[in-house]
Each structure stands twice: as structure tokens, then as C-alpha cells.
Design a protein around this motif. Structure first.
Motif, mmCIF file in Angstrom:
data_model
loop_
_atom_site.group_PDB
_atom_site.id
_atom_site.type_symbol
_atom_site.label_atom_id
_atom_site.label_comp_id
_atom_site.label_asym_id
_atom_site.label_seq_id
_atom_site.Cartn_x
_atom_site.Cartn_y
_atom_site.Cartn_z
ATOM 1 N N LEU A 483 0.832 -1.202 0.000
ATOM 2 C CA LEU A 483 0.000 0.000 0.000
ATOM 3 C C LEU A 483 0.866 1.251 0.000
ATOM 4 N N LEU A 484 1.932 1.255 0.797
ATOM 5 C CA LEU A 484 2.832 2.408 0.859
ATOM 6 C C LEU A 484 3.531 2.634 -0.474
ATOM 7 N N SER A 485 3.879 1.560 -1.159
ATOM 8 C CA SER A 485 4.651 1.665 -2.403
ATOM 9 C C SER A 485 3.789 1.976 -3.615
ATOM 10 N N ASP A 486 2.590 1.387 -3.662
ATOM 11 C CA ASP A 486 1.804 1.424 -4.901
ATOM 12 C C ASP A 486 0.383 1.941 -4.741
ATOM 13 N N GLY A 487 -0.002 2.293 -3.528
ATOM 14 C CA GLY A 487 -1.373 2.736 -3.311
ATOM 15 C C GLY A 487 -1.440 4.132 -2.726
ATOM 16 N N GLU A 488 -2.512 4.372 -1.977
ATOM 17 C CA GLU A 488 -2.701 5.645 -1.296
ATOM 18 C C GLU A 488 -2.835 5.370 0.205
ATOM 19 N N PRO A 489 -1.709 5.453 0.931
ATOM 20 C CA PRO A 489 -1.730 5.094 2.345
ATOM 21 C C PRO A 489 -2.088 6.232 3.298
ATOM 22 N N LEU A 490 -2.134 7.464 2.810
ATOM 23 C CA LEU A 490 -2.403 8.589 3.709
ATOM 24 C C LEU A 490 -3.776 8.431 4.353
ATOM 25 N N GLY A 491 -3.777 8.425 5.673
ATOM 26 C CA GLY A 491 -5.029 8.250 6.405
ATOM 27 C C GLY A 491 -5.455 6.807 6.585
ATOM 28 N N ALA A 492 -4.667 5.854 6.076
ATOM 29 C CA ALA A 492 -5.038 4.441 6.166
ATOM 30 C C ALA A 492 -5.013 3.962 7.612
ATOM 31 N N ALA A 493 -5.910 3.032 7.924
ATOM 32 C CA ALA A 493 -5.974 2.445 9.267
ATOM 33 C C ALA A 493 -4.880 1.385 9.419
ATOM 34 N N ILE A 494 -4.143 1.483 10.505
ATOM 35 C CA ILE A 494 -3.084 0.527 10.800
ATOM 36 C C ILE A 494 -3.171 0.115 12.264
ATOM 37 N N ALA A 495 -2.444 -0.933 12.605
ATOM 38 C CA ALA A 495 -2.271 -1.335 14.001
ATOM 39 C C ALA A 495 -0.793 -1.231 14.320
ATOM 40 N N VAL A 496 -0.471 -0.696 15.488
ATOM 41 C CA VAL A 496 0.920 -0.524 15.880
ATOM 42 C C VAL A 496 1.165 -1.224 17.208
ATOM 43 N N ARG A 497 2.336 -1.813 17.344
ATOM 44 C CA ARG A 497 2.715 -2.431 18.616
ATOM 45 C C ARG A 497 4.157 -2.051 18.920
ATOM 46 N N SER A 498 4.453 -1.877 20.177
ATOM 47 C CA SER A 498 5.801 -1.501 20.575
ATOM 48 C C SER A 498 6.640 -2.744 20.853
ATOM 49 N N THR A 499 7.912 -2.686 20.506
ATOM 50 C CA THR A 499 8.865 -3.754 20.802
ATOM 51 C C THR A 499 10.144 -3.096 21.307
ATOM 52 N N GLU A 500 11.063 -3.902 21.785
ATOM 53 C CA GLU A 500 12.332 -3.352 22.249
ATOM 54 C C GLU A 500 13.125 -2.751 21.094
ATOM 55 N N GLN A 501 12.854 -3.194 19.886
ATOM 56 C CA GLN A 501 13.560 -2.690 18.708
ATOM 57 C C GLN A 501 12.838 -1.512 18.054
ATOM 58 N N GLY A 502 11.719 -1.094 18.619
ATOM 59 C CA GLY A 502 10.962 0.018 18.066
ATOM 60 C C GLY A 502 9.530 -0.390 17.763
ATOM 61 N N ASN A 503 8.747 0.565 17.293
ATOM 62 C CA ASN A 503 7.351 0.300 16.983
ATOM 63 C C ASN A 503 7.222 -0.370 15.619
ATOM 64 N N ARG A 504 6.279 -1.329 15.519
ATOM 65 C CA ARG A 504 6.045 -2.056 14.277
ATOM 66 C C ARG A 504 4.592 -1.910 13.883
ATOM 67 N N ALA A 505 4.342 -1.642 12.596
ATOM 68 C CA ALA A 505 2.981 -1.418 12.117
ATOM 69 C C ALA A 505 2.557 -2.491 11.131
ATOM 70 N N THR A 506 1.271 -2.781 11.136
ATOM 71 C CA THR A 506 0.666 -3.678 10.147
ATOM 72 C C THR A 506 -0.612 -3.024 9.652
ATOM 73 N N LEU A 507 -1.084 -3.467 8.498
ATOM 74 C CA LEU A 507 -2.342 -2.951 7.957
ATOM 75 C C LEU A 507 -3.483 -3.470 8.816
ATOM 76 N N ALA A 508 -4.391 -2.577 9.198
ATOM 77 C CA ALA A 508 -5.520 -2.970 10.066
ATOM 78 C C ALA A 508 -6.554 -3.754 9.276
#
Length: 508
Positions: A483-508
Motif C-alpha cells: 500500500l505504501l509503495s503502490d497505493g494511497e496510504p495517507l489516512g489508512a488504518a493501521i495497528a501498531v505495537r511496541s517492541t524493544e527494537q521500536g514500533n512495528r505497524a501492520t495494515l488494520a
């Protein structure tokens, strides 16, 4: 008649060697700067040796090879400014090495013009260089030169100046290198304007195609090739994506060997040394501003402090934007140019043009020293257009620092600017709350994709649904990266989780 302590720019010089040209030597940063400094001495129209001996301050910008804690691949001088001084027959009382940032050339010119006016200096050489081409050329060769030098002597090393540009949190989330940082800013601006990916890429190409036309005619350009809008906008193997939204031809060209220099002195000293008055160019307006930290800015697609700096420089010069005859706006990426145009109501296709050099993607992006080339071009342009005004806008960090100079042969006494006072205004701008360890549903505020990483990795600035606070996250989730590379991600719903290596996001 101006005051005898009034500072004037009396000499400018540039030097470029291009890989593939006959005579390419793979020069050191010291030799590149010295070549430009010699050209600046000759450019004064006075005795170059006498002018060199009169230099009491030499101030250098910091090249990439000494902008971090890793060793310089080919070695380096222990005192870059004094190595340059020795090559031109100068022995200044004071040597200065400036902090990182593309604002540094204009900042140094403004600082030492003020020092001259205050009687703290008489003749100042501001110089800098970048030898990235040499570093890459010799990287895999056995015949590496040794650019190490030990000259000793006094040096005022101002350090790296990383504060406000990046920190552990931003580094952890992939904000390493300028393309990824500015990709976030340009996509945030696209969000504000409501433009599609295709329309915004076209706007960037339409902005930069005229820059390439200027670069094609500039003898100091690293890439003197005119590019059409179609060439810039079309992604090909030769114009591959670097970081969204940028194909290669829209990012600063950092593989260069370039140097530039400017000589400043008081009017009294210029007369004593026999510098003809038709060489004198005055710094009529100036300002230096710092922006809020990246994640605190209310609008990631704007830098109001940069615009404030331009307005202050115009006020000090006593002129308006319509009185400027020539511009050189910092153009490492489209965003810094767009930002000034947005803030001042300056058309991106203004008939005066927005660059004197040809811009960083085409003329070349010699690290922190680019705007010294812009200053050199502005000085020469104003000598050819007596009484008119040229504006140089120098940008540093992630639109973090902005220094402005307005140049003219029209005489006026030195006057201080109100940058310190105006910085208080910037401190009062609204700030967005940041949640460093983010968890839960969220939306994409802006983004980029690092195509130089395997797998391709998305970098996201998001907003948490729970409280609207801002966070950074990375993602290699296939659906979200697509979606980030080939679509329109602005405003897209995602889920984020924190880890020791930083925050990680997935498509909701």
C-alpha cells in the motif's frame, strides 16, 4: 559613504572535478577547498598573495568524512581549515570548523560579516568542500591515496551539531539519511494539498526540470545534463526509486568533488589591499532560524521558521520579494523549495528562476557546503547587475535550520538581524504530543519506503486513535508495504505495537 567597518564580500571561487573527465585526480577535501580558495583570491582583483597574508580568520564547513565518529576512509587532516590555509599562503590567527548542516555556509558568512563590523576580524575566508567522488572511486581500489595530514595549531571545532536533527528514537525507526527524512515531509505536504501520488510526482518534476537546464550551462556542475519533465517523472532502472516519493534524479547528487570559497573584509581593509569597488558585494539582509523538532511540528509538510527567516532578511534589506532579481533556494529535495514558495506566495515557475547553480540534484550536492556555491553565483550575478538583489536560502537538517543572505552591490552599513528575538516566536508554536512506545489502532499521517533495505521497509509517522498523539513505526508487512509503495496510504488504518527494537505497524 558607508562606515569603514562595513563588511563586503570581495572574492568568490569554485572548483569541480568530474569522474570521467580527463585529468580527474580523486582530490582530497583539503585540495578541493584550496583550489576554490585560490580562485577566490584571484577573484578579488587585488594581489592574491597580499590578500592571503591578510586573512586573520579561516572558517570551514564540515565535509561528510568528518561529520561522524567513523574514520575517514582515505585519512584526513587533523586541522582542515589550517591545511587549506597553508596551501594558499595564509596563517590566520583563528581557525573555525563549523557544525553540520546545509545552513552552515550562509550562517558563517553572516556570523563573520558581523564580526568584521564589530572590529573582531578584518579579513575572513569562508570555505568548504566535499570529496565523496574520491571516496567512492578509491573504495575498491588497491592504489588508495593517503589524505592524512598533521598540521596542528589552534582550531575551534564546534562539534557535529546533531541536536534537534536526530536522536536514538528516530535512528531506531530508520530515519538515517536525508531521502527518508525528506520523504516524510514531501508526503505530508502532499497530504495537506490533497494531491495524488502521480500528481505530486509530476509537480516535483515540473519544479526541478528548469533547475537541470541551469545546471547544464554551469561549468562547475557535477551533472551538466538538461532533464525533461518526462525523464524526471518516469521510474526506470536509471531513475530508480530511492525513497518515496523520490526517483533518483530528484534527490541531491552526493557523489561529487567540489569546493567553494568566499572572502569577506571590511571596507577599510578592502581599500588598503586595493580591491576594486566594483568587486564589493554587501550582505544587505540576513537571518538564521531553527525549526521545532521534527515530530513536534503541527504540520510535517511545512517549515514556518524557514519562511520567517526569509521574511526577516527581506525586512532588514528594506525590500520585498518582488525586488529580488535572482534566487538560489536550497534544493536537496523538492520540499525545501516548495516550502519557501508556499510560505511566501512565490510561484514555483517564477520567471526569475529559483536556482543560480542548477540545484543539488544536477549541479551537485557537496554535503554541507552547497550554499557556498550558491553564494558565489549570487555574488557574481550581482556584480553583473549592479544595484539589484539576490537571495540565497540555505537549509540544514530535516528542514531544521535555515540561513538566508541577501546580496547586492548597493551600499549600506551593516545592521544586525532579529533572529534571536524571532526564535522565541518559534518556541511558542503549537507542539504535537509524541508517544514513543505506541500500541493500538492508528492512522498513517505520512510515510516513506526505504527501497535500499531488504526487504523494502516502510517508515511511518502515525497518529494513535486513542489520543491523537504522534509516533514513529517501521513495517515490512507485505500488505502495508504494498500500500505504501503502490497505493494511497495517507489516512489508512493501521495497528501498531511496541517492541524493544521500536514500533512495528501492520495494515488494520
Amino acid at each position: 559613504m558607508v562606515d569603514s567597518r562595513t563588511p563586503v564580500v570581495v572574492g568568490v571561487g569554485q572548483f569541480t572535478e568530474r569522474l570521467g573527465d580527463s585529468g580527474y585526480r580523486g582530490m582530497s577535501s583539503v585540495d578541493l577547498a584550496a583550489a576554490a580558495a585560490r580562485a577566490a583570491l584571484e577573484n578579488t582583483g587585488a594581489d592574491p598573495g597580499a590578500v592571503a597574508r591578510a586573512i586573520d580568520v579561516i572558517a570551514g564547513t564540515r565535509q561528510f568524512e568528518i561529520s561522524g565518529r567513523t574514520p575517514a576512509p582515505l585519512g584526513k587532516s587533523d586541522n582542515y581549515p589550517r591545511s587549506v590555509a597553508a596551501r594558499i599562503g595564509a596563517d590566520p590567527a583563528r581557525a573555525v570548523l563549523e557544525v553540520i548542516g546545509g545552513q552552515s555556509p550562509q550562517h558563517l558568512v553572516t556570523e563573520f560579516a558581523g564580526a568584521i563590523a564589530a572590529g573582531q576580524a578584518d579579513v575572513v575566508l569562508v570555505m568548504g568542500s566535499e570529496n565523496t567522488s574520491s571516496l567512492r572511486y578509491f573504495a575498491d581500489r588497491d592504489d588508495k591515496p593517503d589524505h592524512s595530514e598533521t598540521v596542528g595549531g589552534q582550531l575551534e571545532d564546534r562539534g557535529y551539531g546533531y541536536d534537534g536533527i536526530f536522536d536514538e528514537y528516530t535512528i531506531k525507526h530508520g530515519l538515517i539519511g536525508a531521502p527518508v527524512q525528506y520523504g516524510l515531509l514531501d508526503n505530508a505536504r502532499r497530504a495537506r494539498l490533497g494531491l495524488s501520488v502521480a500528481d505530486y510526482r509530476l509537480a516535483m518534476a515540473e519544479l526541478f526540470a528548469p533547475f537541470s537546464k541551469v545546471a547544464a550551462k554551469n561549468p562547475y556542475s557535477s551533472a551538466p545534463t538538461e532533464r525533461s519533465v518526462d525523464e524526471l517523472v518516469t521510474v526506470t532502472p536509471a531513475n530508480r526509486m530511492i525513497c518515496d516519493p523520490y526517483p533518483r534524479l530528484m534527490v541531491a547528487r552526493d557523489q561529487v568533488n567540489q569546493g567553494a570559497a568566499a572572502l569577506l573584509m571590511s571596507v577599510a581593509r578592502a581599500r588598503e589591499l586595493g580591491v576594486p569597488e566594483d568587486k564589493w558585494v554587501y550582505l544587505r539582509g540576513h537571518a538564521d532560524m531553527k525549526e521545532q523538532k521534527l515530530l513536534e511540528r503541527a504540520d510535517l509538510g511545512a517549515s514556518p521558521a524557514s519562511v520567517l527567516a526569509v521574511r526577516e532578511a527581506l525586512r532588514l534589506a528594506g525590500i520585498g520579494l518582488d525586488d529580488i532579481a535572482a534566487f538560489d533556494l536550497y534544493s536537496c529535495f523538492p520540499f525545501p523549495v516548495f516550502n519557501i514558495c508556499d510560505g511566501l506566495g512565490l510561484a514555483t515557475d517564477d520567471e526569475r528562476g529559483l536556482t543560480l547553480t542548477g540545484g543539488l540534484p544536477f549541479f551537485g550536492g557537496p554535503g554541507n557546503n552547497y550554499s557556498l556555491h550558491g553564494i558565489a553565483e549570487a555574488v557574481n550575478e550581482m556584480r553583473d547587475k549592479p544595484g539589484q538583489f539576490a537571495l540565497v536560502g540555505a537549509n540544514g537538517g530535516i528542514a531544521s535550520k535555515y540561513s538566508v543572505g541577501i546580496y547586492s552591490t548597493e551600499p549600506a552599513d551593516w545592521a544586525p538581524d532579529r533572529s534571536t528575538e524571532l526564535q522565541g516566536e518559534v518556541a511558542g508554536y503549537p507542539a504535537v504530543a509524541v508517544t514513543e512506545q505506541a500500541d493500538g489502532p492508528a492512522t498513517v499521517e505520512t510515510y516513506t519506503v526505504r527501497y535500499d533495505w531488504t526487504p523494502h521497509t516502510g517508515i511511518i509517522v502515525g497518529r494513535l486513535a486513542a489520543d491523537g498523539s504522534r509516533f514513529l513505526a517501521t513495517t515490512d508487512d507485505a500488505a502495508l508495504v504494498a500500500l505504501l509503495s503502490d497505493g494511497e496510504p495517507l489516512g489508512a488504518a493501521i495497528a501498531v505495537r511496541s517492541t524493544e527494537q521500536g514500533n512495528r505497524a501492520t495494515l488494520a
